[in-house]
Structures are given as C-alpha cells and as structure tokens.
Design a protein around this motif. Structure first.
Motif, PDB file in Angstrom:
ATOM      1  N   LYS A 140      63.700 -30.111  20.059  1.00 14.22           N
ATOM      2  CA  LYS A 140      64.169 -29.053  19.162  1.00 14.22           C
ATOM      3  C   LYS A 140      63.687 -29.254  17.729  1.00 14.22           C
ATOM      4  O   LYS A 140      63.533 -28.287  16.984  1.00 14.22           O
ATOM      5  N   ARG A 141      63.444 -30.503  17.327  1.00 14.72           N
ATOM      6  CA  ARG A 141      62.963 -30.744  15.963  1.00 14.72           C
ATOM      7  C   ARG A 141      61.546 -30.231  15.791  1.00 14.72           C
ATOM      8  O   ARG A 141      61.238 -29.515  14.827  1.00 14.72           O
ATOM      9  N   LEU A 142      60.671 -30.581  16.731  1.00 19.00           N
ATOM     10  CA  LEU A 142      59.295 -30.089  16.665  1.00 19.00           C
ATOM     11  C   LEU A 142      59.227 -28.579  16.911  1.00 19.00           C
ATOM     12  O   LEU A 142      58.391 -27.879  16.328  1.00 19.00           O
ATOM     13  N   LYS A 143      60.105 -28.090  17.769  1.00 21.79           N
ATOM     14  CA  LYS A 143      60.163 -26.651  18.024  1.00 21.79           C
ATOM     15  C   LYS A 143      60.477 -25.898  16.732  1.00 21.79           C
ATOM     16  O   LYS A 143      59.920 -24.825  16.459  1.00 21.79           O
ATOM     17  N   ALA A 144      61.378 -26.470  15.910  1.00 21.10           N
ATOM     18  CA  ALA A 144      61.742 -25.819  14.642  1.00 21.10           C
ATOM     19  C   ALA A 144      60.552 -25.751  13.697  1.00 21.10           C
ATOM     20  O   ALA A 144      60.333 -24.731  13.027  1.00 21.10           O
ATOM     21  N   PHE A 145      59.749 -26.827  13.638  1.00 18.72           N
ATOM     22  CA  PHE A 145      58.552 -26.807  12.795  1.00 18.72           C
ATOM     23  C   PHE A 145      57.608 -25.679  13.221  1.00 18.72           C
ATOM     24  O   PHE A 145      57.056 -24.962  12.372  1.00 18.72           O
ATOM     25  N   VAL A 146      57.412 -25.540  14.530  1.00 19.52           N
ATOM     26  CA  VAL A 146      56.486 -24.533  15.035  1.00 19.52           C
ATOM     27  C   VAL A 146      57.021 -23.128  14.798  1.00 19.52           C
ATOM     28  O   VAL A 146      56.292 -22.229  14.358  1.00 19.52           O
ATOM     29  N   ARG A 147      58.307 -22.908  15.055  1.00 23.86           N
ATOM     30  CA  ARG A 147      58.892 -21.577  14.886  1.00 23.86           C
ATOM     31  C   ARG A 147      58.882 -21.130  13.425  1.00 23.86           C
ATOM     32  O   ARG A 147      58.737 -19.949  13.125  1.00 23.86           O
ATOM     33  N   LEU A 148      59.059 -22.068  12.515  1.00 24.50           N
ATOM     34  CA  LEU A 148      59.031 -21.735  11.088  1.00 24.50           C
ATOM     35  C   LEU A 148      57.617 -21.745  10.523  1.00 24.50           C
ATOM     36  O   LEU A 148      57.435 -21.556   9.314  1.00 24.50           O
ATOM     37  N   LYS A 208      70.295 -25.479  14.317  1.00 20.72           N
ATOM     38  CA  LYS A 208      70.601 -26.439  13.258  1.00 20.72           C
ATOM     39  C   LYS A 208      69.348 -27.056  12.645  1.00 20.72           C
ATOM     40  O   LYS A 208      69.301 -27.303  11.432  1.00 20.72           O
ATOM     41  N   TYR A 209      68.307 -27.287  13.450  1.00 20.86           N
ATOM     42  CA  TYR A 209      67.093 -27.902  12.901  1.00 20.86           C
ATOM     43  C   TYR A 209      66.313 -26.907  12.037  1.00 20.86           C
ATOM     44  O   TYR A 209      65.754 -27.277  11.000  1.00 20.86           O
ATOM     45  N   LYS A 210      66.301 -25.644  12.444  1.00 21.31           N
ATOM     46  CA  LYS A 210      65.645 -24.634  11.618  1.00 21.31           C
ATOM     47  C   LYS A 210      66.387 -24.471  10.295  1.00 21.31           C
ATOM     48  O   LYS A 210      65.763 -24.374   9.229  1.00 21.31           O
ATOM     49  N   LEU A 211      67.709 -24.454  10.360  1.00 25.16           N
ATOM     50  CA  LEU A 211      68.502 -24.333   9.134  1.00 25.16           C
ATOM     51  C   LEU A 211      68.294 -25.547   8.238  1.00 25.16           C
ATOM     52  O   LEU A 211      68.211 -25.423   7.008  1.00 25.16           O
ATOM     53  N   PHE A 212      68.210 -26.733   8.859  1.00 26.35           N
ATOM     54  CA  PHE A 212      67.993 -27.945   8.072  1.00 26.35           C
ATOM     55  C   PHE A 212      66.646 -27.891   7.347  1.00 26.35           C
ATOM     56  O   PHE A 212      66.553 -28.221   6.156  1.00 26.35           O
ATOM     57  N   LEU A 213      65.585 -27.486   8.054  1.00 23.46           N
ATOM     58  CA  LEU A 213      64.258 -27.421   7.445  1.00 23.46           C
ATOM     59  C   LEU A 213      64.215 -26.397   6.311  1.00 23.46           C
ATOM     60  O   LEU A 213      63.610 -26.637   5.262  1.00 23.46           O
ATOM     61  N   LEU A 214      64.876 -25.251   6.521  1.00 23.42           N
ATOM     62  CA  LEU A 214      64.912 -24.232   5.470  1.00 23.42           C
ATOM     63  C   LEU A 214      65.656 -24.743   4.242  1.00 23.42           C
ATOM     64  O   LEU A 214      65.226 -24.530   3.100  1.00 23.42           O
ATOM     65  N   TYR A 232      54.785 -39.114   7.073  1.00 21.47           N
ATOM     66  CA  TYR A 232      54.507 -39.218   8.506  1.00 21.47           C
ATOM     67  C   TYR A 232      53.621 -38.065   8.946  1.00 21.47           C
ATOM     68  O   TYR A 232      53.866 -36.905   8.616  1.00 21.47           O
ATOM     69  N   LEU A 233      52.568 -38.413   9.691  1.00 22.39           N
ATOM     70  CA  LEU A 233      51.654 -37.423  10.235  1.00 22.39           C
ATOM     71  C   LEU A 233      51.829 -37.393  11.751  1.00 22.39           C
ATOM     72  O   LEU A 233      51.542 -38.381  12.436  1.00 22.39           O
ATOM     73  N   VAL A 234      52.352 -36.295  12.254  1.00 24.56           N
ATOM     74  CA  VAL A 234      52.604 -36.142  13.689  1.00 24.56           C
ATOM     75  C   VAL A 234      51.530 -35.231  14.264  1.00 24.56           C
ATOM     76  O   VAL A 234      51.380 -34.084  13.843  1.00 24.56           O
ATOM     77  N   ILE A 235      50.766 -35.761  15.215  1.00 18.92           N
ATOM     78  CA  ILE A 235      49.716 -34.979  15.881  1.00 18.92           C
ATOM     79  C   ILE A 235      50.311 -34.439  17.179  1.00 18.92           C
ATOM     80  O   ILE A 235      50.484 -35.168  18.153  1.00 18.92           O
ATOM     81  N   LEU A 236      50.630 -33.154  17.174  1.00 18.64           N
ATOM     82  CA  LEU A 236      51.342 -32.546  18.294  1.00 18.64           C
ATOM     83  C   LEU A 236      50.354 -32.058  19.344  1.00 18.64           C
ATOM     84  O   LEU A 236      49.706 -31.025  19.196  1.00 18.64           O
ATOM     85  N   SER A 237      50.232 -32.824  20.418  1.00 18.82           N
ATOM     86  CA  SER A 237      49.400 -32.436  21.559  1.00 18.82           C
ATOM     87  C   SER A 237      50.316 -32.119  22.731  1.00 18.82           C
ATOM     88  O   SER A 237      51.516 -32.404  22.700  1.00 18.82           O
ATOM     89  N   VAL A 283      54.283 -34.148   8.190  1.00 15.66           N
ATOM     90  CA  VAL A 283      53.244 -33.134   8.380  1.00 15.66           C
ATOM     91  C   VAL A 283      52.935 -33.084   9.872  1.00 15.66           C
ATOM     92  O   VAL A 283      52.597 -34.103  10.477  1.00 15.66           O
ATOM     93  N   VAL A 284      53.089 -31.903  10.451  1.00 14.22           N
ATOM     94  CA  VAL A 284      52.845 -31.724  11.884  1.00 14.22           C
ATOM     95  C   VAL A 284      51.539 -30.956  12.068  1.00 14.22           C
ATOM     96  O   VAL A 284      51.380 -29.852  11.548  1.00 14.22           O
ATOM     97  N   ILE A 285      50.598 -31.572  12.774  1.00 17.04           N
ATOM     98  CA  ILE A 285      49.347 -30.891  13.117  1.00 17.04           C
ATOM     99  C   ILE A 285      49.449 -30.428  14.572  1.00 17.04           C
ATOM    100  O   ILE A 285      49.617 -31.241  15.482  1.00 17.04           O
ATOM    101  N   ASN A 286      49.388 -29.122  14.770  1.00 16.87           N
ATOM    102  CA  ASN A 286      49.495 -28.545  16.110  1.00 16.87           C
ATOM    103  C   ASN A 286      48.116 -28.622  16.779  1.00 16.87           C
ATOM    104  O   ASN A 286      47.360 -27.651  16.831  1.00 16.87           O
ATOM    105  N   TYR A 287      47.813 -29.800  17.285  1.00 13.38           N
ATOM    106  CA  TYR A 287      46.466 -30.099  17.805  1.00 13.38           C
ATOM    107  C   TYR A 287      46.076 -29.193  18.973  1.00 13.38           C
ATOM    108  O   TYR A 287      44.944 -28.710  19.047  1.00 13.38           O
ATOM    109  N   ASP A 288      47.026 -28.961  19.879  1.00 15.76           N
ATOM    110  CA  ASP A 288      46.732 -28.142  21.057  1.00 15.76           C
ATOM    111  C   ASP A 288      47.241 -26.712  20.925  1.00 15.76           C
ATOM    112  O   ASP A 288      47.373 -26.002  21.940  1.00 15.76           O
ATOM    113  N   MET A 289      47.552 -26.283  19.693  1.00 16.75           N
ATOM    114  CA  MET A 289      47.985 -24.904  19.435  1.00 16.75           C
ATOM    115  C   MET A 289      49.143 -24.491  20.355  1.00 16.75           C
ATOM    116  O   MET A 289      49.114 -23.449  21.017  1.00 16.75           O
ATOM    117  N   LEU A 290      50.157 -25.318  20.425  1.00 16.07           N
ATOM    118  CA  LEU A 290      51.281 -25.064  21.310  1.00 16.07           C
ATOM    119  C   LEU A 290      52.190 -23.976  20.752  1.00 16.07           C
ATOM    120  O   LEU A 290      52.399 -23.888  19.541  1.00 16.07           O
TER     121      LEU A 290
END
Length: 238
Positions: free
Chosen positions: A224-232, A89-95, A175-180, A209-216
């Motif tokens: 699941k929300r952050l996972k959707a950003f990374v997968r897309l 659902k989160y991937k579909l929402f972002l798309l 919003y700037l999310v620094i994903l570590s 805006v999500v910055i994948n600081y640790d290259m996760l």
C-alpha cells in the motif's frame, strides 16, 4: 343509544401508544358531527389522559426522534471517515508530508545524526537487466557527489545481511527505490522497505525517490505504501 346514529359507551379506558394519535382526530370528528357521547381515556407512559389530547402528549417525542437520527448520522459519518482514512492512510500521509515540505526547507533542517551515505539504493539484485542499468546510475550519482550505498558492492561478504540492511539504511539520508515487477518478490526488498519507511515517516529531512522501472500500474502493486506513490504520481517513470 341516543339516536339512530350514535351510541354512548360511557367512560372507556384503553392502553394507548404514540401510533394511536388517530383517536384524537376521530373524537374531534365525532364531536363535530354528533356531539360528545363517550369519554375515552388513554393510559400512556404511566398516565391517564383524555384521548382527545393524545396528540399533545405525543408531540414532545419528535425532538427526541430528530436527535436520534442526528446522532445516528454522526456515527455513520465517523465510521465512513475512519474507513476512508484506513483505506487511504498512506495517500493522506504523503499529501500531508508534501504540504509540510512546502513550508520547510529540507536543506535547512539538520539531521540529528550525520549519515555516511547520501542515498541507499533498494532494488532486486537478482534482476540482471536492472543490475546492468543500476551500475550506470550509481556511477553517475557518485560522479555528481552523491555517495551511494550499493548493497552488492558495499555489504561485507559473510556478514548477516539483515543486520547490514538495518545499519546502512539508518546511515543514509535518502532512499532510492527501483520499483520493478519482481521488487516485492524478494524477501530482502521487503525487509529494506520496512526498514526505510520508519526513517522516512519520522524524519522530514529524509526522502524516498521511487523509480517505476517497469511502468507498473497501481493495481499491479500489493504494498500500500508503494501503491500510494504510484497513485499520486510521485514516481519517476523509467
């Protein structure tokens, strides 16, 4: 006994089912070989019919069987679709949101509420290496005219931290999310993310805006929300 090969039983009445259509074929074969010597009646669905016509009686069941399979297939399709929607659902929402953004000029949409900050920065302030980098990032943002809400600097000392999170997030346009790797290990970041998401979800003029600081990788992320950003691949790799 009419001859050496056939026996006449007279009138026979039996209880039949749709699985006994072979009787009609058997009687037809007997008629061709030896003539009709027996009168067999089937009691089926509250009626008495000649056993030779049982196939005609049962033929109307086929459409019902077809309809039953069609309905069953339809229900399975709906169940699978709902399961996929819940899982994705989160991937579909972002798309869908990205699709809407292509036809709407974000800058032309006036937010109903004037915000004090251009961007709220969400990160784990207990990460020393990240703190050193983010201070430089905040300096550069503000040098370029983007007023930032930097919680370690802008939150009032002694105030209720959770209340300030709610207030400043509502008063920021992006919003700037620094994903570590320790981002979600802090309860305050979970609170921030849960406060940020409703504003982002209900207002097309706001952005994350999500910055994948640790290259996760996505499998490293439980939310699941952050996972959707990374997968897309809707993240800025550090």
């Amino acid at each position: 006994m009419t001859n050496d090969h056939t026996i006449s039983f007279g009138r026979i009445s039996i209880k039949c089912s749709f699985k006994m259509k072979w009787i009609g074929s058997w009687l037809e074969n007997q008629h061709k070989r030896h003539g009709v010597n027996n009168s067999i009646h089937c009691h089926i669905r509250g009626r008495d019919i000649q056993a030779s016509s049982i196939s005609e009686m049962c033929s109307f069941v086929k459409p019902k069987s077809t309809v039953k399979y069609v309905v069953l297939s339809f229900m399975i399709s709906i169940f699978v679709s709902l399961l996929l929607c819940l899982k994705m659902k989160y991937k579909l929402f972002l798309l869908l949101r990205n699709f809407k953004s292509q036809y709407l000029n974000r800058n032309s949409i006036n937010d109903s509420q004037q915000t004090e900050y251009y961007v709220y920065i969400s990160f784990n302030a207990e990460n020393d290496n990240l703190m050193k980098w983010i201070k430089t990032a905040v300096f550069n943002l503000e040098q370029n005219g983007f007023k930032s809400c930097f919680p370690p600097r802008d939150f009032d000392v002694g105030s209720v931290h959770v209340d300030q999170i709610s207030t400043e997030i509502a008063d920021s346009s992006s919003y700037l999310v620094i994903l570590s790797d320790d981002y979600l290990k802090s309860q305050f970041q979970m609170i921030e993310l849960n406060k940020i998401w409703p504003h982002y979800k209900t207002n097309i003029s706001r952005n994350i805006v999500v910055i994948n600081y640790d290259m996760l990788d996505s499998w490293n992320i439980k939310d699941k929300r952050l996972k959707a950003f990374v997968r897309l691949e809707q993240t800025c790799d550090f």
